[in-house]
Write a protein that holds these residues in place. Sequence first.
Motif, PDB file in Angstrom:
ATOM      1  N   GLU A  55      45.291   9.038 130.328  1.00 35.31           N
ATOM      2  CA  GLU A  55      44.933   9.121 131.751  1.00 35.31           C
ATOM      3  C   GLU A  55      45.247  10.524 132.280  1.00 35.31           C
ATOM      4  O   GLU A  55      44.436  11.166 132.936  1.00 35.31           O
ATOM      5  N   LYS A  56      46.487  10.914 131.894  1.00 32.94           N
ATOM      6  CA  LYS A  56      46.977  12.234 132.343  1.00 32.94           C
ATOM      7  C   LYS A  56      46.058  13.343 131.817  1.00 32.94           C
ATOM      8  O   LYS A  56      45.682  14.250 132.545  1.00 32.94           O
ATOM      9  N   ILE A  57      45.743  13.192 130.510  1.00 32.28           N
ATOM     10  CA  ILE A  57      44.907  14.224 129.890  1.00 32.28           C
ATOM     11  C   ILE A  57      43.550  14.287 130.603  1.00 32.28           C
ATOM     12  O   ILE A  57      43.050  15.359 130.926  1.00 32.28           O
ATOM     13  N   LYS A  58      43.031  13.099 130.889  1.00 25.52           N
ATOM     14  CA  LYS A  58      41.741  13.033 131.561  1.00 25.52           C
ATOM     15  C   LYS A  58      41.828  13.729 132.939  1.00 25.52           C
ATOM     16  O   LYS A  58      40.981  14.547 133.300  1.00 25.52           O
ATOM     17  N   GLU A  59      42.902  13.351 133.638  1.00 25.72           N
ATOM     18  CA  GLU A  59      43.127  13.923 134.966  1.00 25.72           C
ATOM     19  C   GLU A  59      43.194  15.449 134.885  1.00 25.72           C
ATOM     20  O   GLU A  59      42.553  16.161 135.644  1.00 25.72           O
ATOM     21  N   THR A  60      44.027  15.887 133.910  1.00 23.06           N
ATOM     22  CA  THR A  60      44.218  17.329 133.743  1.00 23.06           C
ATOM     23  C   THR A  60      42.895  18.003 133.424  1.00 23.06           C
ATOM     24  O   THR A  60      42.567  19.060 133.966  1.00 23.06           O
ATOM     25  N   HIS A  61      42.132  17.331 132.547  1.00 18.81           N
ATOM     26  CA  HIS A  61      40.824  17.859 132.187  1.00 18.81           C
ATOM     27  C   HIS A  61      39.958  18.012 133.411  1.00 18.81           C
ATOM     28  O   HIS A  61      39.326  19.048 133.625  1.00 18.81           O
ATOM     29  N   GLU A  62      39.964  16.939 134.215  1.00 22.90           N
ATOM     30  CA  GLU A  62      39.128  16.975 135.414  1.00 22.90           C
ATOM     31  C   GLU A  62      39.568  18.100 136.348  1.00 22.90           C
ATOM     32  O   GLU A  62      38.743  18.833 136.892  1.00 22.90           O
ATOM     33  N   LYS A  63      40.898  18.185 136.471  1.00 25.60           N
ATOM     34  CA  LYS A  63      41.433  19.237 137.345  1.00 25.60           C
ATOM     35  C   LYS A  63      41.006  20.609 136.838  1.00 25.60           C
ATOM     36  O   LYS A  63      40.571  21.466 137.597  1.00 25.60           O
TER      37      LYS A  63
END
Length: 700
Positions: free
Chosen positions: A191-199
């Motif tokens: 989730e975090k990685i996805k979030e970070t990616h999106e950011k």
Amino acid sequence: MVDEKSKLKSLSNIASIDITLEFDAVLQNILKITCETMNAHSGTMMLVDENNELVMVASYGLAHDYPKRVHEAAKKAGVSLTFSPSGAVLETGKCYLVPNVFKEPRCTPWDDLSKEFGFSSQIFTPMKRGLKVIGLLNVYMADPHHFTEEEINFVTIAASQASSVVQNARMCTSLKSNIQELKEYKERLEEKIKETHEKLYDSERYLRAIIESSLDGIAVMDEQGRIEFGNDSFFNIIGWPRKKIIGQFFIKIVPYDINGFCLNMWHEVQSGAGDRSEARIKTKDGEMRYLLVSHALAEIKGKKKCVVIVKNISEYKKLELELKESEARYRELFENASDFIWTSDVKGRLLAINNSGLDIFGCTRYEIIGTHFSKWFTPESIKAIQEYLEKQISGEVVEQPINVEAVSKNGGHRWLEIGARAIKEGDSITGIHGIGRDITEKKILEQRLKKYHEKLKKSYEELKEADRMKTEFISNISHELFTPITSINGFVELLHDDAMGRVNDEQKRCLEIIHRNADRLSRLIKELLDAARLEKNDLEFQFGFVSLNSILLKSIEDIYPQAKNKQITIIQNIGPLPLILGDEERLTQVTINLLANAIKFTPQRGRITVTAGEDTDQIKISIRDTGIGIPADKLSRIFDRFYQIDGSTSRKYGGIGLGLSICKGIIEKHNGLIWAESDGNGSTFHVVLPKTSEEGNLDA
Ligand code: ADP
């Protein structure tokens, strides 16, 4: 008791229990197989919990409420479970055999239960991990029973199996929970990685939008100075298409003459020096542009890069250049202006002055700058300047420059004309700006002119007085002359008419000559008198309705003998004319005078034409001769008193130059005009008189 074969089978059954089943079910299975193999009445399995208490986890052949009843019985007897045989196993870590429950003291509290449930003997076996007892496997027999060595071994092995299962199961549980945790952790991580990616993606998009929409040009160069990236503005600013520049060394767009300079700068930038500079570049079409370049070193994917931001400052540079030029022009104007220009602060201290100013004050710039203006003017002028400047500062409109007297360094005085205006910055006045010129020469001339003017005025007054006295004299003397001439003529006539005795023919001719000359003299005196009276404006006029036709006819008749003498023809071209209001005698005097002049200045056998006619509101009389004519530049002057074109003509033709001036005076009294024209064939004198209205008003 069980045989060896079924024991082995049982053990193998225990070993092959599917330990992935629920933990409780596994323990239940082990207990069940053990009890069945032992032909037991029933059995229980207990585990030591974290509080070191025994908890029943499985039972075989016993009612559901058995564990509850065990606890209740213990409570009733006031003992703890540790008092039971189980407690002994916990203490010793060894099997505890109860061949007959009713004879075993440790079982006494639960005797009733044993009776009720129907078992009589028990074996309590420890389940161990290493030396530590983690639980118990207990088998109960219906009858009193002595447990054999084999039976004890079997139950011990079963217990050890159960212990392994418990340990495995516990490990499994903890593994399971670990796995679950890991799974959750992984999910959270994803989730975090996805979030970070999106950011990251967002911020990259954001950054890209900024770079692309920036009005400043942004470019990235590699360590050698090759252009790797540029936004649209960058290519617009440098005036080169993207595809011609990407991958090229930046020096390609730098004009040849500053190549060296730019390369030096590049090396400095690489070594981290400076962060902003101005540069000149050449567009693809050869246009020069000025850029403001900011740069920063950066490491992108492990490689050194130079990020460059450029602004087009060509317009600004152009303006700067123009400003410099206009400043120089202004300075040139300021310095070389013939007028003297200065600037002072509000208190009157000189801040700037041009060369003309220095010339006036005879000093160097060093000597005058910073001094107060009062040092350079006379006390009176200082006061005048102060008042003038105060008016300027208070905002009063003062358009007139003032004249002041300056004192140069070596004491010389100069006259200056100065004008000034306040220098405003916003609402406040920061100084005075002025312009002046040296008017010393003008002043001297003015003074001379004034003196000259005064002298002239005095002479004029004297002349006027002399003229008045002359006129007075002429009118007096004329009177004095008239009386004797009248008396001469009277006596000549008496003599001529033989009133004093007979005179012979020769004497008569002499008397006639005397009479003619006395007549001429009296005419001249009359002219003098008329001129004097006209000048004093007291010539008398007798106005009445007069006929110009009869005046002209009478004049021609009068003058006819003189014309005949010179064989001059008089042609009359006279239409009928209306009566006008006028003085008959004076108008006759004019026509006779003009005709007499025409005869006088026309040679023998000449011709005189008299023309007269009327139009709507005036009557015009013209007397034209074929005489000597009048030069064009003298035409207006002949009407001046005593004016004769040539001094010699007076001797040749006689006269004293008063006739035409008297004519002019008379005609003007009639509101008329008189003028002369002349061409190669003689002269023409014109007289115009206004017609008189019905009421006879002269001023119509
Ligand atoms: P004067 O008595 O000397 O004739 P006038 O005032 O009558 O004085 O004339 C002034 C001068 O004008 C004359 O001296 C002459 O030079 C010039 N003059 C006048 N009438 C004529 C004319 N018809 N033709 C040429 N010259 C003339």
